[in-house]
Design an enzyme around this catalytic site. Structure first.
Site, PDB file in Angstrom:
ATOM      1  N   GLY A 127       0.881  -1.159  -0.012  1.00 36.15           N
ATOM      2  CA  GLY A 127      -0.025  -0.009  -0.098  1.00 36.15           C
ATOM      3  C   GLY A 127       0.701   1.427   0.043  1.00 36.15           C
ATOM      4  N   CYS A 128       1.987   0.969  -0.491  1.00 30.53           N
ATOM      5  CA  CYS A 128       3.006   2.312  -0.093  1.00 30.53           C
ATOM      6  C   CYS A 128       2.752   3.255  -1.342  1.00 30.53           C
ATOM      7  CB  CYS A 128       4.600   2.006  -0.097  1.00 30.53           C
ATOM      8  SG  CYS A 128       5.606   3.052  -0.190  1.00 30.53           S
ATOM      9  N   GLY A 129       2.887   4.537  -1.128  1.00 31.03           N
ATOM     10  CA  GLY A 129       2.790   5.731  -2.061  1.00 31.03           C
ATOM     11  C   GLY A 129       3.973   6.535  -2.066  1.00 31.03           C
TER      12      GLY A 129
END
Length: 290
Positions: A127-129
């Protein structure tokens, strides 16, 4: 690969056969409903470490579904500002490793030199942005304002929303992957990509659109997730003017969309939706607006 009438990959078994990494696995599970239980075969989505290596130097490791990786690499490179156009991705080579997949990318030396102030050897969670960013300025990049763009009716939005589930082949099996879809007024849903990470799915879709030369001013994006700021950032960065998410946006996403001139829609489910910014691009009939 077989295509249906929408140009979508009509495949029930989406497996990265060329890499040897499946997009899902089967497992025997004990399923309970109240006091009743049974042994069943379940389908579980895979997430595989994907190492992006630019000009021989590792930049980031992302956890992703091992499909459509050339599109993912292109979309990530564009939306993260590493390159400015698809033509600047000079070559892409994908290698199967024992513990993951390595994607080796060649870009112009000038672009590579601009990466030297970014953190490398970072691990991007599903879920890393913020992957590849080591400063606040890099993390919250302000895209150029988008102008014009399409105007769609609420009915066209609802129609595209209703089409998505039938084309989410991997999610039908596993129930655990996101999708990013491209729709064009009058044509419906055109393209769709899936991934365990919502940002990855969007990067894959953007990579596909750029690779196939789509006019990004003629359509809109739907994502089966919340609208976090980086989803807005990536969309606006390539000039797309409308994004609809089935879940909520964040406050930062709303502020960024407002500043970028992007139409941001949340809670888009069935015939319901909330318009947060620049509502002029969504037209409602009298019945819907009352």
């Amino acid at each position: 690969m077989a295509k249906n009438e929408w140009g979508l990959n009509n495949v029930l078994d989406p497996v990265a056969l060329d890499l040897g990494w499946p997009s899902y696995q089967q497992s025997t599970v004990e399923r309970w409903q109240g006091s009743q239980h049974s042994l069943e075969q379940d389908y579980i989505a895979e997430e595989v470490p994907i190492s992006l290596v630019y000009n021989g130097i590792p930049h980031v490791v992302m956890l992703a579904t091992p499909t459509n990786l050339e599109e993912f690499a292109l979309g990530f490179s564009i939306t993260e500002g590493i390159i400015n156009s698809p033509q600047e991705l000079l070559s892409t080579h994908i290698y199967n490793r024992s513990n993951g997949i390595e994607v080796r990318l060649k870009i112009p030396q000038q672009r590579f030199a601009c990466m030297t102030d970014k953190g490398r050897n970072l691990t991007g969670r599903t879920g890393c942005g913020l992957c590849g960013a080591s400063t606040l300025k890099q993390a919250i990049r302000q895209p150029d304002p988008v102008h014009g763009g399409l105007t769609i009716s609420a009915d066209e939005l609802f129609s595209a929303l209703n089409e998505i589930k039938q084309h989410q082949k991997l999610n039908q099996l596993t129930g655990s992957v996101h999708a990013a879809a491209w729709a064009v007024p009058g044509q419906g849903l055109i393209d769709l990509r899936e991934d365990v990470g919502r940002h990855n799915a969007l990067d894959k879709l953007i990579g596909l659109l750029l690779r196939t030369g789509k006019d990004l001013s003629t359509g809109f994006v739907i994502v089966t997730s919340r609208a976090s700021y980086e989803m807005v950032q990536k969309t606006a960065f390539v000039g797309i003017t409308l994004i609809a998410a089935i879940s909520a946006p964040t406050g930062l996403a709303i502020r960024l969309a407002e500043e970028a001139g992007l139409t941001l829609i949340g809670f888009a489910r069935g015939d319901q939706h909330v318009v947060y910014t620049h509502p002029k691009r969504l037209i409602h009939s009298n019945n819907l607006s009352n």
